[in-house]
Design an enzyme around this catalytic site. Structure first.
Site, PDB file in Angstrom:
ATOM      1  N   GLY A  81       0.860  -1.184   0.000  1.00 51.47           N
ATOM      2  CA  GLY A  81       0.000   0.000   0.000  1.00 51.47           C
ATOM      3  C   GLY A  81       0.890   1.225   0.000  1.00 51.47           C
ATOM      4  O   GLY A  81       1.632   1.463   0.953  1.00 51.47           O
ATOM      5  N   ALA A  82       0.857   2.001  -1.098  1.00 52.20           N
ATOM      6  CA  ALA A  82       1.749   3.158  -1.222  1.00 52.20           C
ATOM      7  C   ALA A  82       0.999   4.472  -1.044  1.00 52.20           C
ATOM      8  O   ALA A  82       1.368   5.501  -1.593  1.00 52.20           O
ATOM      9  CB  ALA A  82       2.463   3.128  -2.575  1.00 52.20           C
ATOM     10  N   ASP A 134       2.159  -1.582  -4.609  1.00 49.52           N
ATOM     11  CA  ASP A 134       0.805  -1.046  -4.767  1.00 49.52           C
ATOM     12  C   ASP A 134       0.278  -1.479  -6.129  1.00 49.52           C
ATOM     13  O   ASP A 134       1.060  -1.716  -7.050  1.00 49.52           O
ATOM     14  CB  ASP A 134       0.808   0.487  -4.673  1.00 49.52           C
ATOM     15  CG  ASP A 134      -0.570   1.050  -4.328  1.00 49.52           C
ATOM     16  OD1 ASP A 134      -0.765   1.516  -3.190  1.00 49.52           O
ATOM     17  OD2 ASP A 134      -1.470   1.027  -5.210  1.00 49.52           O
ATOM     18  N   ARG A 172     -12.997   4.612   4.355  1.00 50.09           N
ATOM     19  CA  ARG A 172     -14.450   4.628   4.374  1.00 50.09           C
ATOM     20  C   ARG A 172     -14.942   5.865   3.630  1.00 50.09           C
ATOM     21  O   ARG A 172     -14.510   6.978   3.899  1.00 50.09           O
ATOM     22  CB  ARG A 172     -14.920   4.677   5.830  1.00 50.09           C
ATOM     23  CG  ARG A 172     -16.378   4.395   6.008  1.00 50.09           C
ATOM     24  CD  ARG A 172     -16.583   4.032   7.470  1.00 50.09           C
ATOM     25  NE  ARG A 172     -17.946   4.272   7.890  1.00 50.09           N
ATOM     26  CZ  ARG A 172     -18.331   4.225   9.147  1.00 50.09           C
ATOM     27  NH1 ARG A 172     -17.450   3.971  10.079  1.00 50.09           N
ATOM     28  NH2 ARG A 172     -19.574   4.423   9.476  1.00 50.09           N
ATOM     29  N   ASN A 186     -12.432  -4.497   2.312  1.00 50.02           N
ATOM     30  CA  ASN A 186     -11.062  -4.643   2.791  1.00 50.02           C
ATOM     31  C   ASN A 186     -10.715  -6.092   3.106  1.00 50.02           C
ATOM     32  O   ASN A 186      -9.554  -6.484   3.022  1.00 50.02           O
ATOM     33  CB  ASN A 186     -10.805  -3.710   3.969  1.00 50.02           C
ATOM     34  CG  ASN A 186     -10.637  -2.265   3.505  1.00 50.02           C
ATOM     35  OD1 ASN A 186     -10.616  -2.009   2.297  1.00 50.02           O
ATOM     36  ND2 ASN A 186     -10.522  -1.341   4.423  1.00 50.02           N
ATOM     37  N   HIS A 220      -9.429  -1.245  18.260  1.00 49.92           N
ATOM     38  CA  HIS A 220      -9.063   0.072  17.756  1.00 49.92           C
ATOM     39  C   HIS A 220     -10.340   0.740  17.286  1.00 49.92           C
ATOM     40  O   HIS A 220     -10.844   0.485  16.214  1.00 49.92           O
ATOM     41  CB  HIS A 220      -8.089  -0.093  16.583  1.00 49.92           C
ATOM     42  CG  HIS A 220      -7.606   1.210  16.025  1.00 49.92           C
ATOM     43  ND1 HIS A 220      -7.049   2.177  16.813  1.00 49.92           N
ATOM     44  CD2 HIS A 220      -7.581   1.688  14.761  1.00 49.92           C
ATOM     45  CE1 HIS A 220      -6.706   3.206  16.048  1.00 49.92           C
ATOM     46  NE2 HIS A 220      -7.031   2.933  14.800  1.00 49.92           N
TER      47      HIS A 220
END
Length: 309
Positions: A10-11, A34, A83, A96, A176
C-alpha cells in the site's frame, strides 16, 4: 548478516511515509508495493533520492507485483479502502477483507517466514483475515493500533501537564475504535499516576479525546486520515522485531484465554522481538477496566462474525 528486508504493501500516505521512515532507519532494504501503476515506483525513487542528503544506504524499490518482496523479514500491510461517505462499516469490512486476503496470499507465497504487521482497517478484523489466510502461527500476525492510540494519549497528557512526552508512560488496550480502553490507573508521569496529578474530569476528557483521536484528524483534514503518527507507530513495531529489542508495546494480538478472552485479536501489551509476539503480558486490571476490555472485545467479535457471514 546482510541488511534486513521489509515490505510495505500500500503506497498511500501511511504506506509511503512508513517506507520513508524505514529507509531513514538504515537497517533494512524496503520494497513498496501497490496495484496503482507508477505510484510505488515514483514514491520509492523519491525516497531513494533523499538518501544522499539523509545519509542512508537502504535500497528502496517500488513494484506492482510481489516477486521483489521475496524473503522479506517483516511485511506491513497498509492497503485497503478508506471509508467513503454513505458507506457502512460492514461495506468497508467486506471490501477490505477481499483486499487483505489477496495481499496476504501473495505475501505468504513469497515470504513464508515473515512476520505480518496489519495496519489496514477495521484493524482487529483485518488481523483475523491475515491470520486465517496466512495459516501463520499467531505470534507472527500482529495488529498496529495500541501504539498509535497510546501515542495520542501520551501527547494529550504531556500537553495538559506541560511535561516531556518522554516521561509519560501510558497504555491503551482493547479494539481500535470507539471502545478502546485507555487505562488511567496505568498512565504515569515520572512514575506518578495521572489520577493523582489531574482532576477526574480532566482525565476523562483526555481519555475521550484519545478515543476520538483519529476522527478529530479526519475532520480537520476533510480528505483522508492520519498518517504521520500511524506510520511512526508501525515503524516502532518493525524496529522491535528486526532489531530484536524485546519491547513491551500495546499491539493487537490473538488471545487464547488471556484476560478471559478467547479466539479474538485484542489490543494488549506484548513483548515484541525477532520471533514476533514473544509473550503476552497480563496486567492486573481493576474490575471496571476488565469489563471495559471485554466490552471492547465484544465489538471486535461482532465484526469477525460479519466477516464469516
Amino acid at each position: 548478516m546482510g541488511r534486513s528486508k521489509v515490505t510495505v504493501v500500500g503506497a498511500g500516505n501511511v504506506g509511503g511515509t512508513t517506507a520513508q521512515r524505514l529507509a531513514e532507519r538504515n537497517y533494512a532494504d524496503v520494497v513498496l508495493v501497490d496495484i496503482v501503476e507508477g505510484l510505488p515506483q515514483g514514491k520509492a525513487l523519491d525516497i531513494l533520492q533523499s538518501g544522499p542528503v539523509e545519509g542512508f544506504e537502504s535500497k528502496v524499490i517500488g513494484t506492482n507485483g510481489y516477486e521483489e518482496t521475496a524473503d522479506s523479514d517483516v511485511v506491513v500491510i497498509t492497503s485497503g479502502m478508506p471509508r467513503k461517505p454513505g458507506m457502512s462499516r460492514d461495506d468497508l469490512l467486506k471490501n477490505n477483507q477481499e483486499i487483505v486476503q489477496s495481499v496476504t496470499e501473495e505475501v505468504v507465497r513469497y515470504s513464508p517466514e515473515c512476520i505480518i504487521i496489519v495496519v489496514a482497517n477495521p484493524l482487529d478484523a483485518m488481523c483475523h483475515v491475515a491470520l486465517e489466510t496466512s495459516g501463520f502461527p499467531k505470534e507472527r500476525v500482529i495488529g498496529m493500533a495500541g501504539i498509535l492510540d497510546t501515542a495520542r494519549y501520551r501527547t494529550f497528557i504531556a500537553e495538559e501537564l506541560n511535561v516531556s512526552v518522554k516521561d509519560v508512560f501510558a497504555l491503551v488496550l482493547g479494539g481500535h475504535g470507539d471502545t478502546m480502553v485507555p487505562l488511567p490507573s496505568m498512565a504515569t508521569v515520572g512514575g506518578v499516576s495521572i489520577t493523582e496529578l489531574l482532576p477526574k474530569d480532566k482525565v476523562e476528557a483526555i481519555v475521550q479525546r484519545t478515543r476520538d483521536g483519529g476522527a478529530e484528524i479526519v475532520k480537520l483534514l476533510q480528505k483522508g486520515s492520519a498518517f504521520y503518527a500511524p506510520s511512526a507507530a508501525s515503524v516502532e513495531m518493525v524496529d522491535a522485531i528486526v532489531l530484536d529489542q524485546k519491547r513491551i508495546l500495546p499491539c493487537a494480538a490473538y488471545l487464547e484465554g488471556e484476560y478471559g478472552i478467547d479466539g479474538l485479536f485484542v489490543g494488549v501489551p506484548v513483548k515484541l522481538g525477532s520471533g514476533g509476539i514473544e509473550e503476552i503480558i497480563e496486567l492486573d486490571l481493576t474490575e471496571e477496566e476488565l469489563q471495559d476490555l471485554h466490552k471492547s472485545a465484544g465489538a471486535v467479535r461482532e465484526l469477525v462474525e460479519v466477516l464469516h457471514s
